[in-house]
Design a protein around this motif. Structure first.
Motif, PDB file in Angstrom:
ATOM      1  N   ALA A 284      34.597  28.303  53.358  1.00 48.69           N
ATOM      2  CA  ALA A 284      35.195  29.598  53.030  1.00 48.69           C
ATOM      3  C   ALA A 284      35.741  29.611  51.608  1.00 48.69           C
ATOM      4  N   MET A 285      36.403  28.519  51.220  1.00 50.19           N
ATOM      5  CA  MET A 285      36.932  28.426  49.863  1.00 50.19           C
ATOM      6  C   MET A 285      35.805  28.447  48.829  1.00 50.19           C
ATOM      7  N   LEU A 286      34.704  27.778  49.135  1.00 51.49           N
ATOM      8  CA  LEU A 286      33.557  27.777  48.233  1.00 51.49           C
ATOM      9  C   LEU A 286      32.992  29.187  48.083  1.00 51.49           C
ATOM     10  N   ALA A 287      32.894  29.913  49.200  1.00 55.13           N
ATOM     11  CA  ALA A 287      32.400  31.290  49.146  1.00 55.13           C
ATOM     12  C   ALA A 287      33.341  32.173  48.337  1.00 55.13           C
ATOM     13  N   GLY A 288      34.650  32.000  48.543  1.00 58.49           N
ATOM     14  CA  GLY A 288      35.618  32.780  47.778  1.00 58.49           C
ATOM     15  C   GLY A 288      35.540  32.484  46.290  1.00 58.49           C
ATOM     16  N   THR A 289      35.418  31.210  45.945  1.00 59.64           N
ATOM     17  CA  THR A 289      35.290  30.817  44.539  1.00 59.64           C
ATOM     18  C   THR A 289      34.013  31.392  43.936  1.00 59.64           C
ATOM     19  N   ALA A 290      32.927  31.385  44.703  1.00 58.66           N
ATOM     20  CA  ALA A 290      31.666  31.949  44.227  1.00 58.66           C
ATOM     21  C   ALA A 290      31.806  33.442  43.931  1.00 58.66           C
ATOM     22  N   LEU A 291      32.532  34.161  44.775  1.00 60.40           N
ATOM     23  CA  LEU A 291      32.757  35.590  44.535  1.00 60.40           C
ATOM     24  C   LEU A 291      33.494  35.812  43.223  1.00 60.40           C
ATOM     25  N   ILE A 292      34.502  34.995  42.978  1.00 63.88           N
ATOM     26  CA  ILE A 292      35.260  35.118  41.731  1.00 63.88           C
ATOM     27  C   ILE A 292      34.339  34.920  40.533  1.00 63.88           C
ATOM     28  N   TYR A 293      33.499  33.904  40.599  1.00 60.86           N
ATOM     29  CA  TYR A 293      32.594  33.619  39.478  1.00 60.86           C
ATOM     30  C   TYR A 293      31.518  34.686  39.318  1.00 60.86           C
ATOM     31  N   VAL A 294      30.959  35.156  40.411  1.00 58.04           N
ATOM     32  CA  VAL A 294      29.879  36.148  40.322  1.00 58.04           C
ATOM     33  C   VAL A 294      30.357  37.381  39.567  1.00 58.04           C
ATOM     34  N   PHE A 295      31.517  37.892  39.948  1.00 53.13           N
ATOM     35  CA  PHE A 295      32.010  39.104  39.299  1.00 53.13           C
ATOM     36  C   PHE A 295      32.549  38.809  37.901  1.00 53.13           C
ATOM     37  N   GLY A 296      33.151  37.642  37.726  1.00 47.58           N
ATOM     38  CA  GLY A 296      33.631  37.265  36.405  1.00 47.58           C
ATOM     39  C   GLY A 296      32.509  37.134  35.401  1.00 47.58           C
ATOM     40  N   LEU A 297      31.451  36.431  35.790  1.00 55.20           N
ATOM     41  CA  LEU A 297      30.320  36.238  34.881  1.00 55.20           C
ATOM     42  C   LEU A 297      29.557  37.534  34.645  1.00 55.20           C
ATOM     43  N   ALA A 298      29.466  38.367  35.678  1.00 53.28           N
ATOM     44  CA  ALA A 298      28.768  39.651  35.517  1.00 53.28           C
ATOM     45  C   ALA A 298      29.476  40.519  34.481  1.00 53.28           C
ATOM     46  N   TRP A 299      30.812  40.551  34.538  1.00 54.34           N
ATOM     47  CA  TRP A 299      31.560  41.368  33.588  1.00 54.34           C
ATOM     48  C   TRP A 299      31.476  40.791  32.175  1.00 54.34           C
ATOM     49  N   LEU A 300      31.528  39.463  32.056  1.00 55.74           N
ATOM     50  CA  LEU A 300      31.346  38.842  30.741  1.00 55.74           C
ATOM     51  C   LEU A 300      29.970  39.180  30.162  1.00 55.74           C
ATOM     52  N   SER A 301      28.967  39.234  31.038  1.00 50.07           N
ATOM     53  CA  SER A 301      27.617  39.574  30.585  1.00 50.07           C
ATOM     54  C   SER A 301      27.545  40.988  30.041  1.00 50.07           C
ATOM     55  N   VAL A 302      28.346  41.885  30.614  1.00 50.96           N
ATOM     56  CA  VAL A 302      28.392  43.266  30.125  1.00 50.96           C
ATOM     57  C   VAL A 302      29.131  43.327  28.790  1.00 50.96           C
ATOM     58  N   LEU A 303      30.277  42.657  28.720  1.00 54.01           N
ATOM     59  CA  LEU A 303      31.083  42.704  27.503  1.00 54.01           C
ATOM     60  C   LEU A 303      30.394  42.024  26.317  1.00 54.01           C
ATOM     61  N   TYR A 304      29.677  40.945  26.621  1.00 57.80           N
ATOM     62  CA  TYR A 304      29.060  40.143  25.557  1.00 57.80           C
ATOM     63  C   TYR A 304      27.546  40.064  25.766  1.00 57.80           C
ATOM     64  N   ALA A 305      26.947  41.232  25.916  1.00 57.43           N
ATOM     65  CA  ALA A 305      25.508  41.299  26.200  1.00 57.43           C
ATOM     66  C   ALA A 305      24.674  40.650  25.105  1.00 57.43           C
ATOM     67  N   ASP A 306      25.194  40.638  23.894  1.00 55.36           N
ATOM     68  CA  ASP A 306      24.444  40.081  22.780  1.00 55.36           C
ATOM     69  C   ASP A 306      24.474  38.560  22.738  1.00 55.36           C
TER      70      ASP A 306
END
Length: 201
Positions: free
Chosen positions: A138-160
């Motif tokens: 469960a902790m691994l799944a929760g950590t994965a959720l944090i990273y998925v959304f964190g990295l997705a937003w970074l990809s939007v902010l720093y698309a270049d």
């Protein structure tokens, strides 16, 4: 296979369980949870390659200990306090705070915090917090959720910058620390349940 979401979570194992006293307990738990999230977010433990911040540890353990409803109320309360400009996030400060800070590079991780809290709450409601192995999953799944959304937003902010840069900045430096926090959190909840069981036996 559907989860049977009928087990007590840790905060339901003590104190009042109905009426006004329950509401008072729940309000106190939310306030204490918000305070704990703010305090743990500011704790930094020296580590290579980056210091370990304890914010995710608090998010995951509070989600599991509080359950989905109380956990959601707590994490949303924490976000509201941060949005109002209080210095409650890991890297917020007197110069960087509030909505503008939350919309920066941290924004996706904060969304992940909310979803991870819910995920851990539902896992605990299914009884996974009694088992070290299931709690680790469960902790691994929760950590994965944090990273998925964190990295997705970074990809939007720093698309270049490209995917490799995003992963190098937003994921790989934190893996060792998060693995340690995940293991500690996975051990903590089952140990607390065992203590409660021993105290009542």
């Amino acid at each position: 296979m559907a989860l049977a979401l009928n087990d007590k979570v840790l905060t339901e194992a003590f104190g009042p369980s109905e009426g006004t006293a329950l509401r008072v307990k729940q309000a106190a738990m939310v306030i204490l949870g918000i305070a704990a999230l703010a305090i743990f977010a500011k704790i930094k433990i020296p580590m290579w390659p980056v210091p370990i911040t304890m914010g995710t540890f608090a998010v995951l353990t509070i989600g599991a200990a509080y359950g989905p409803r109380l956990g959601l109320a707590t994490i949303l309360g924490y976000m509201i306090v941060g949005a109002l400009g209080f210095d409650v996030f890991a890297s917020s400060s007197a110069e960087a705070y509030g909505i503008s800070y939350m919309m920066g590079g941290t924004g996706g991780y904060l969304v992940g915090y909310v979803l991870a809290t819910l995920a851990l709450g539902f896992a605990a409601r299914a009884g996974w917090d009694r088992s070290v192995l299931l709690m680790a999953v469960a902790m691994l799944a929760g950590t994965a959720l944090i990273y998925v959304f964190g990295l997705a937003w970074l990809s939007v902010l720093y698309a270049d910058k490209g995917a490799a840069w995003v992963i190098g900045v937003g994921l790989t430096p934190f893996l060792i620390g998060d693995a340690l926090k995940l293991g500690l959190a996975a051990l903590l909840l089952p140990a607390l349940w065992k203590l409660i069981g021993n105290a009542r036996s």
